[in-house]
Design a protein around this motif. Structure first.
Motif: not given
Length: 97
Positions: A14-33
């Motif tokens: 059910k949609q209401e059971e889902m949990v959101k993760i918000i990604f709001d930024g990154w730091e230098v050296g982020m491991k993109k792959i």
């Protein structure tokens, strides 16, 4: 005798059971792959969708969100993302960005 076919709606989370993760930024050296791989393997996004989300976060400087099936999975994904130098938080139903 064969088992009766279950109603497909019963198998969906059910949609209401889902949990959101918000990604709001990154730091230098982020491991993109590895971040794309994490989204693909743990959040069940296709590789294409995971890469698009990463591109929106990194290149577009957007705040992006994903939904996962429970809080424990959300915590695991966020912890791994933070190791990859991605900033984020878990958003519960009663919270706003």
């Amino acid at each position: 005798m064969a088992n009766p076919i279950k109603d497909p709606l019963q198998l969906q989370v059910k949609q209401e059971e889902m949990v959101k993760i918000i990604f709001d930024g990154w730091e230098v050296g982020m491991k993109k792959i590895p971040f794309v791989k994490l989204l693909n393997e743990r959040a069940s996004l296709s590789l294409t969708d995971a890469k698009k989300l990463k591109d929106r976060l990194v290149d577009g400087n957007e705040i992006v969100e994903i939904k996962v099936i429970n809080e424990n999975l959300a915590k695991e994904i966020l912890k791994e993302a933070q190791k990859l130098k991605v900033k984020g938080k878990i958003l519960f139903d009663n919270q706003r960005i």
